[in-house]
Design a protein around this motif. Structure first.
Motif, short mmCIF file in Angstrom:
data_model
loop_
_atom_site.label_atom_id
_atom_site.label_comp_id
_atom_site.label_asym_id
_atom_site.label_seq_id
_atom_site.Cartn_x
_atom_site.Cartn_y
_atom_site.Cartn_z
N UNK A 124 0.83 -1.21 0.00
CA UNK A 124 0.00 0.00 0.00
C UNK A 124 0.86 1.26 0.00
N UNK A 125 1.94 1.21 0.78
CA UNK A 125 2.85 2.36 0.82
C UNK A 125 3.51 2.60 -0.53
N UNK A 126 3.93 1.49 -1.19
CA UNK A 126 4.55 1.62 -2.51
C UNK A 126 3.55 2.17 -3.52
N UNK A 127 2.28 1.74 -3.40
CA UNK A 127 1.26 2.24 -4.32
C UNK A 127 1.06 3.74 -4.15
N UNK A 128 1.03 4.19 -2.89
CA UNK A 128 0.87 5.63 -2.63
C UNK A 128 2.07 6.40 -3.19
N UNK A 129 3.27 5.87 -2.94
CA UNK A 129 4.48 6.55 -3.45
C UNK A 129 4.46 6.57 -4.98
N UNK A 130 4.03 5.46 -5.60
CA UNK A 130 3.96 5.41 -7.06
C UNK A 130 2.97 6.40 -7.64
N UNK A 131 1.79 6.53 -6.97
CA UNK A 131 0.80 7.50 -7.43
C UNK A 131 1.33 8.93 -7.33
N UNK A 132 1.99 9.21 -6.19
CA UNK A 132 2.58 10.54 -6.03
C UNK A 132 3.64 10.81 -7.10
N UNK A 133 4.46 9.78 -7.40
CA UNK A 133 5.49 9.93 -8.43
C UNK A 133 4.85 10.16 -9.80
N UNK A 134 3.76 9.42 -10.07
CA UNK A 134 3.08 9.59 -11.36
C UNK A 134 2.50 11.00 -11.49
N UNK A 135 1.88 11.48 -10.41
CA UNK A 135 1.37 12.85 -10.42
C UNK A 135 2.49 13.86 -10.64
N UNK A 136 3.63 13.58 -10.01
CA UNK A 136 4.78 14.47 -10.18
C UNK A 136 5.25 14.48 -11.63
N UNK A 137 5.26 13.30 -12.26
CA UNK A 137 5.68 13.21 -13.67
C UNK A 137 4.70 13.96 -14.57
N UNK A 138 3.38 13.75 -14.32
CA UNK A 138 2.38 14.45 -15.12
C UNK A 138 2.50 15.96 -14.96
N UNK A 139 2.65 16.40 -13.68
CA UNK A 139 2.80 17.83 -13.44
C UNK A 139 4.07 18.37 -14.10
N UNK A 140 5.14 17.58 -14.06
CA UNK A 140 6.39 18.01 -14.68
C UNK A 140 6.24 18.12 -16.20
N UNK A 141 5.53 17.16 -16.81
CA UNK A 141 5.31 17.21 -18.26
C UNK A 141 4.50 18.44 -18.63
N UNK A 142 3.41 18.69 -17.88
CA UNK A 142 2.59 19.87 -18.17
C UNK A 142 3.39 21.16 -18.01
N UNK A 143 4.16 21.23 -16.91
CA UNK A 143 4.98 22.41 -16.70
C UNK A 143 6.04 22.56 -17.78
N UNK A 144 6.63 21.42 -18.19
CA UNK A 144 7.66 21.47 -19.22
C UNK A 144 7.07 21.92 -20.56
#
Length: 424
Positions: A124-144
């Protein structure tokens, strides 16, 4: 460029996520495992304490009594010397987390918990960390993408502006992008466009002025050469040749003045000269043309007037006025000289219909003409007069009267060596 910016930004984000994400996963996994072990240890200590207290109080120790003291999904075994082991819960299969404690009466308590529960919590912890990382990647792509568009679009615009300048379109765009460095480049390009526009305008104006101002002396020179070809009289040939040489000198003066004004319009060689000499020169040049048209050109007024200016420029102004009267006027053309205040005035008038009312003061604007002509003659004449510190005005529209005003004394000019004003 846009793709490179997006890729570089995304690469940086992925590296950061990889470094910090893996570290966070390791730390969280260890923390969850340690917490589970501590919970099992704590429960074993608590159960041993309960068993000790009941044995010391001679109370019964049974599975029914201790069942409520064991956390669900855990398995506990209590061994009391001389008694059968007491089991609480279902024994887990596979790997377990366990803790064993001894009591004061030599009894022992063993608590076990399935390791799968820890694995589920880690998942469950890995899933939460993965979701946060995915959101970070999406936000980074949009910002980029946003940042890439913000940087790439201005650069494309600036490249188009530079290309337009190179193709001869000097119109400034006055477009800014909110990025100081790019705005600075845009400022420089706009300034360059304005300078190029002024240079092109000056070049076109020089070409127009040159074609207009050179036409008159070239026409006069052509007429003199025709006179030479039509006569066999040596004296006449000599006279016409001398006049032709004068025309060549005037032509040279016109060219030099055009080049000088194109470099610095304020540059002049104003001197004090006799107006009669310039007027007589113009009369001699234009009489053949007026005779051919069946008209006359005369002069009158005050003689031997002194004026300050450039004789060649004054001659060009008078030539423009005389030619204008020849083309658009009628009857006799008269050049009259007079004095008003500290100025010498040359008036040029004819007996024609005059300036149309719809033109009025616009007669001195470029491209303004009452007939099919270039429309720059009077504009050039006014510029030449103002360059010498004089002025050219239309004093009367019908019949037409144009006045050239020239100073009779040199203007005061500060000496370069002292602060005292001196007369030039």
């Amino acid at each position: 460029m846009r793709r490179r910016l997006i890729q570089s930004t995304l690469a940086v984000v992925l590296v950061v996520i990889a470094v910090f994400g893996v570290s966070l996963v390791i730390v969280e996994s260890r923390t969850i495992s340690t917490s589970a072990q501590e919970r099992v240890d704590s429960e074993a200590v608590r159960l041993v304490g309960i068993v000790d207290s009941r044995l010391l109080g001679s109370e019964d120790v049974t599975a029914e009594i201790l069942r409520d003291q064991v956390t669900q999904d855990r398995y506990a075994v209590i061994r009391i010397p001389g008694r059968a082991p007491i089991e609480i819960g279902q024994k887990p299969e596979g790997e377990v987390i366990h803790a064993e404690e001894l009591g004061e009466g030599r009894e022992s308590v063993r608590v076990e918990e399935p390791k799968s529960a820890v694995t589920r919590e880690v998942g469950r912890t890995l899933l939460i960390i993965g979701l946060v990382a995915l959101l970070a990647v999406v936000a980074a792509v949009l910002l980029a993408v946003r940042q890439a568009n913000k940087l790439a679009s201005p650069l494309t615009d600036l490249a188009e502006t530079a290309e337009r300048l190179g193709s001869g379109d000097p119109r400034p765009r006055h477009k800014r992008y909110g990025v100081p460095e790019l705005d600075r480049v845009a400022d420089v390009l706009d300034s360059s466009a304005e300078r190029i526009g002024r240079m092109l305008t000056a070049e076109r104006r020089l070409a127009a002025d040159a074609s207009h101002q050179l036409r008159t002396p070239l026409t006069a020179l052509s007429m003199r050469l025709e006179e030479i070809t039509l006569t066999d009289d040596l004296a006449t040939v000599k006279e016409e040749a001398n006049v032709a040489l004068t025309q060549v000198e005037r032509l040279t003066d016109v060219v030099e003045r055009l080049l000088t004004n194109s470099r610095d319009p304020r540059t002049g060689n104003a001197v004090s000269f006799d107006l009669d000499e310039v007027i007589q020169q113009q009369l001699a040049e234009w009489r053949p043309a007026y005779r051919s048209a069946g008209r006359a050109i005369v002069s009158s007024g005050k003689r031997h007037l002194q004026a300050v200016g450039t004789p060649g420029a004054v001659a060009q102004v008078l030539a423009a006025l005389i030619e204008n009267s020849l083309m658009h006027g009628g009857g006799t053309v008269a050049l009259r000289t007079r004095v008003t205040g500290n100025q010498s005035v040359i008036e040029v008038t004819d007996e024609g219909p005059g300036v149309p009312g719809e033109l009025g003061a616009r007669i001195f604007e470029r491209a303004i003409s009452g007939r099919n002509s270039t429309g720059i003659g009077l504009a050039v004449a006014r510029d030449l007069a103002e360059a010498d510190g004089g002025r050219l005005e239309m004093l009367q529209a019908q019949p037409p009267v144009f006045g050239l005003f020239l100073s009779r004394t040199a203007p005061l000019k500060k000496s370069t060596e002292t602060d005292e004003p001196t007369v030039r």
